[in-house]
Scaffold this active site. Structure first.
Site, PDB file in Angstrom:
ATOM      1  N   ARG A  83      -5.135  13.489  -7.994  1.00 49.84           N
ATOM      2  CA  ARG A  83      -4.328  13.047  -6.818  1.00 49.84           C
ATOM      3  C   ARG A  83      -3.654  14.188  -6.151  1.00 49.84           C
ATOM      4  NH1 ARG A  83       0.786   9.618  -8.396  1.00 49.84           N
ATOM      5  NH2 ARG A  83       1.681  11.660  -9.007  1.00 49.84           N
ATOM      6  N   LYS A 185       0.947  12.811  -1.647  1.00 49.46           N
ATOM      7  CA  LYS A 185       2.023  13.303  -2.248  1.00 49.46           C
ATOM      8  C   LYS A 185       2.656  14.720  -1.482  1.00 49.46           C
ATOM      9  CE  LYS A 185       4.583  12.815  -6.867  1.00 49.46           C
ATOM     10  NZ  LYS A 185       5.334  11.553  -6.603  1.00 49.46           N
ATOM     11  N   GLU A 221       6.729   0.367  -1.004  1.00 50.80           N
ATOM     12  CA  GLU A 221       7.541   1.253  -2.025  1.00 50.80           C
ATOM     13  C   GLU A 221       8.948   1.038  -2.491  1.00 50.80           C
ATOM     14  OE1 GLU A 221       6.013   4.112  -3.548  1.00 50.80           O
ATOM     15  OE2 GLU A 221       4.138   4.738  -2.363  1.00 50.80           O
TER      16      GLU A 221
HETATM   17  C1  LIG Z   1       5.056  10.296  -7.131  1.00 52.20           C
HETATM   18  C2  LIG Z   1       5.432   8.904  -6.492  1.00 52.20           C
HETATM   19  C3  LIG Z   1       5.411   7.716  -6.965  1.00 52.20           C
HETATM   20  C4  LIG Z   1       5.185   7.540  -8.541  1.00 52.20           C
HETATM   21  O1  LIG Z   1       3.912   8.192  -8.993  1.00 52.20           O
HETATM   22  P1  LIG Z   1       3.921   8.399 -10.370  1.00 52.20           P
HETATM   23  O2  LIG Z   1       2.396   8.932 -10.454  1.00 52.20           O
HETATM   24  O3  LIG Z   1       3.854   7.124 -11.286  1.00 52.20           O
HETATM   25  O4  LIG Z   1       4.772   9.342 -10.881  1.00 52.20           O
HETATM   26  C5  LIG Z   1       5.467   6.694  -6.405  1.00 52.20           C
HETATM   27  N1  LIG Z   1       5.736   6.581  -4.779  1.00 52.20           N
HETATM   28  C6  LIG Z   1       5.816   7.900  -4.336  1.00 52.20           C
HETATM   29  C7  LIG Z   1       6.287   7.902  -3.025  1.00 52.20           C
HETATM   30  C8  LIG Z   1       5.802   8.992  -4.838  1.00 52.20           C
HETATM   31  O5  LIG Z   1       5.906  10.171  -4.101  1.00 52.20           O
END
Ligand SMILES: *Cc1c(COP(=O)(O)O)cnc(C)c1O
Length: 341
Positions: A83, A185, A221
């Site tokens: 990712r 991210k 989200e």
């Molecule tokens: C990191 C994140 C998540 C959760 O991802 P995980 O891999 O389950 O920790 C969900 N939404 C956003 C916007 C994120 O930055």
């Protein structure tokens, strides 16, 4: 194991604590150096770094878990590595080989082993890998140099004294554009979320829920976590969209719902005006694992799912199964667990 008597494991929150070592690797002249552990938690970078001006930075989050037998394990770090590389490619940043990413995480956990909380406290060691564009670079273009670093902090279980449902409101803002960086991210998405988050908290909600940025009719989200809903037909439903950050917790829960709990799993649109199709709902992500959603306020009306006070039975089962796998109490699907040796 060296003892760490300075930390009150039972009362850890999610706060920065300077641990002993962090990993640093530098990308220069087209390649990464070998990387090393350092004790200094300060970075010295050029005032003209792209990370400071143009948001050229990505990050990740994952945890190390202490098992009952005292050993330590990581949960799906290869997925975080992949990712991060997707985020990197969106921001024209250099790829980090998956093996290098996992090795960096392993080194940091091992070097800070006495910060990994004991089994049974629910606490974990949170790892924060990140890459920033650095170097002397004032024009709007990718940086000439990059720093990849991983640091760690011991963190408490998100819900002290057990899981509790919390309420959310629908945001009046977007966190990402339809074809923007929502699926990466990156810090920019978080910068955009600070203001709507503050509004939600001031109104007494845990956080806000973002709708799809094109039509504002579908859930995307829940703060910085993904959404899921459970229907009375034994279905696990989670939204699909190119502006949702693909949560590793979410994909793990989808697998658990199907293979461990025998549910039917669907990724599809979740309309904010059709919330009564769900008998339970939750948010998921590494930090809290699962946050049960008591209710969602939309157009001035609070829609309650299972209960504002009690956690729904399926939400509880999903949470218990995933935590059991992460702490090594329940057999994990092949390839999910990486022991730190
Ligand atoms: C990191 C994140 C998540 C959760 O991802 P995980 O891999 O389950 O920790 C969900 N939404 C956003 C916007 C994120 O930055």
């Amino acid at each position: 194991m060296e003892k760490n008597s300075e930390i009150d494991w039972e009362n850890l929150g999610f706060n920065y604590i300077k641990t002993d070592y962090r990993y640093i690797s530098v990308w220069k002249d087209g390649k990464w150096d070998d990387g090393k552990l350092v004790t200094d938690n300060m970075l010295t970078i050029s005032e003209a770094s792209t990370a400071l001006h143009y948001g050229q930075q990505v990050f990740e989050g994952l945890k190390a878990y202490r098992r009952k037998d005292g050993k330590i394990q990581l949960f799906r770090p290869d997925e975080n590595a992949k990712r991060m590389n997707n985020s990197n490619s969106r921001l024209l940043m250099p790829e980090v080989p998956v093996e290098k990413f996992i090795d960096a995480c392993m080194q940091v956990v091992k070097a800070n082993e006495h910060f990994v909380p004991p089994y049974g406290t629910g606490a974990t060691l949170y790892l924060r890998p990140f890459i920033i564009g650095v170097g002397d670079n004032i024009g709007v273009k990718p940086a000439s140099e990059y720093i990849f670093s991983v640091f760690c902090i011991p963190v408490g279980p998100y819900f002290k004294g057990g899981m509790k449902p919390v309420n959310f409101m629908i945001a009046d803002y977007d966190r990402a554009a339809p074809k923007g960086t929502g699926a990466a991210k990156v810090g920019g998405n978080y910068a955009a979320s600070l203001h709507p988050h503050e509004i939600a908290v001031k109104k007494g909600f845990a956080d806000c829920i973002y709708l799809d940025p094109s039509t504002h009719s579908k859930i995307e989200e829940v703060g910085a976590a993904n959404f899921f809903g459970i229907t009375s037909k034994n279905e696990f439903i989670t939204p699909v969209s190119e502006s949702i950050l693909p949560s590793i917790t979410k994909y793990s829960l989808m697998h658990i719902a199907k293979e461990y709990l025998g549910m039917n799993v669907f990724e599809r649109d979740v309309y904010v005006n059709k919330l009564d199709e769900f008998i339970e709902a939750g948010a998921c992500g590494t930090a809290a694992v699962v946050t049960p959603i008591g209710g969602i306020e939309f157009n001035g009306i609070l829609h309650i799912f299972y209960s504002e006070k009690k956690v729904g039975p399926i939400t509880k089962k999903l949470y218990d199964t995933l935590c059991g796998i992460q702490f090594g109490d329940i057999k994990a699907p092949k390839g999910w667990i990486f022991e730190v040796k």
